[in-house]
Design a protein around this motif. Sequence first.
Motif, PDB file in Angstrom:
ATOM      1  N   GLY A   1       0.773  -1.235   0.000  1.00  0.00           N
ATOM      2  CA  GLY A   1       0.000   0.000   0.000  1.00  0.00           C
ATOM      3  C   GLY A   1       0.801   1.281   0.000  1.00  0.00           C
ATOM      4  N   ALA A   2       2.127   1.193  -0.112  1.00  0.00           N
ATOM      5  CA  ALA A   2       2.948   2.402  -0.128  1.00  0.00           C
ATOM      6  C   ALA A   2       2.811   3.145  -1.447  1.00  0.00           C
ATOM      7  N   THR A   3       2.811   4.464  -1.360  1.00  0.00           N
ATOM      8  CA  THR A   3       2.737   5.312  -2.544  1.00  0.00           C
ATOM      9  C   THR A   3       3.973   6.189  -2.716  1.00  0.00           C
ATOM     10  N   SER A   4       4.814   6.243  -1.670  1.00  0.00           N
ATOM     11  CA  SER A   4       6.012   7.077  -1.716  1.00  0.00           C
ATOM     12  C   SER A   4       7.132   6.380  -0.962  1.00  0.00           C
ATOM     13  N   GLY A   5       8.355   6.601  -1.410  1.00  0.00           N
ATOM     14  CA  GLY A   5       9.498   6.011  -0.739  1.00  0.00           C
ATOM     15  C   GLY A   5      10.777   6.709  -1.144  1.00  0.00           C
ATOM     16  N   PHE A   6      11.770   6.671  -0.255  1.00  0.00           N
ATOM     17  CA  PHE A   6      13.023   7.387  -0.497  1.00  0.00           C
ATOM     18  C   PHE A   6      14.208   6.439  -0.361  1.00  0.00           C
TER      19      PHE A   6
END
Length: 468
Positions: free
Chosen positions: A366-371
């Motif tokens: 369910g993640a939509t952003s990551g670094f």
Amino acid sequence: MGRHGWDSGARRWRLTALLGVSVAVAALLVTLLSTLPGGASTEGTSPDGDKVHGTPVTPSQRSGPDVGWGFTHTQFSADEGSPEAVARVEDRLQDAALPQNQHIMGWGADNPEPVQGRYDFDALDLRVDFMRASGATPVITLCCAPDWMKGGEAGADATDWSQAALETAPEPGHYDDFAALAATVAKRYPDVRHFIVWNEFKGFWNDAEHRWDHEGYTRMYNLVYKALKAVDEDIMVGGPYLVMDSVDPRQEHASTGLRGPWGAMDQRVLDAFDYWNRHKAGADFVVVDGSSYTRDDELLPDEFAATDKFTAVGEWVRGRTGGELPLWWAEYYVEPADGDDNRHGWSETRRVAVQAAGMIAMVRGGATSGFYWNPEAERGPECPGCLWTPTDTASGGGKLPMHDLVSRFAAAFPPGTTYEDLTVDRRVRALATDRTVLVVNTRDRAISTKVDGRTVGLHAYEVKWLTR
């Protein structure tokens, strides 16, 4: 925790030795004039911390809580170096439009407020300038805290850059001061619309009860949240940036409810998240970080299957927040570090393949952003896991394989993407939309397999992009 290091590098500049009697006298006068009555030096600082820096970039549209897939700047980055190499990286990042994250102290930034009410944003200004020039959606992580907020000494030249000192949390009596610093940063960079509060609960540990000090962190978080919203209600704020540690299921504190072949979550982490979630003043997105391996560096049952932890954790977090808050991974690791906190043991093809599997697993959770935590080197020809070669020479700033993965993943799977089920054999990991299929060979040998109704040949650990 210092699991992946902090890489502050102390200050980037040093005053040269002063020679001659007349110069020494002048320097003494300057020192006297730049020292507060209490003895703290204010040299190089300014009281105008909240003065808008440079030329803020006006976003093309109103910011939402999702930013997509990008990277975090560490001690060394492309804001410094050969002009040709810096421009080469800037141009490439403009094409990719990757979101970029920077901390306010450490990881390439100096002490932003060495003395209360006196600011030094030179290094942070340089990073923000780079993010603007390279077309990024800028994100700032509000960590770490000036020494005087955590029982240390005030002064422009008094910063303790040891890892232990940097990773100390503000004292409760200075939570308000840290919130005020956060508001100052927001005013200085009005085009930064996304802020993460603190990093990995650093310094927030309850020794007496052998658990996280989630009460202290949440109190500080709420003060920072309110201070930022007072600057501009449209600023996006997220936390708690907990390390989602997993352990051997037989260990003490192993969760009985959140576990899998990859291990079991440390129940104390889950308790800390639940406390923050229940008592937070508000949040526009939720932030976690973590590794696919256990706290003892075990990849269970192997490096690819271990990434299923990201999916399980994401589903758990989304369930706790009712699916209302976008999920960000501030950091994610798939390769255990050595004693010097370096991850140089794998070949680049293997590293990229397992990273791709980890990013697929985060999306499935369910993640939509990551670094991506970008481990840039200051100089030299070798830079394992980096996005580009070091920028110290005119030939530097060259694109590396990890840049291809992060930039293509960001372009193919932005926030709001609709994903399609795809049946593949157990030797590969895949992620599909109606236009693109990302396929990862998890084997250290070439294979031939069926993907989306067609036969696909894959080299050992190959990452392949297919058009539908």
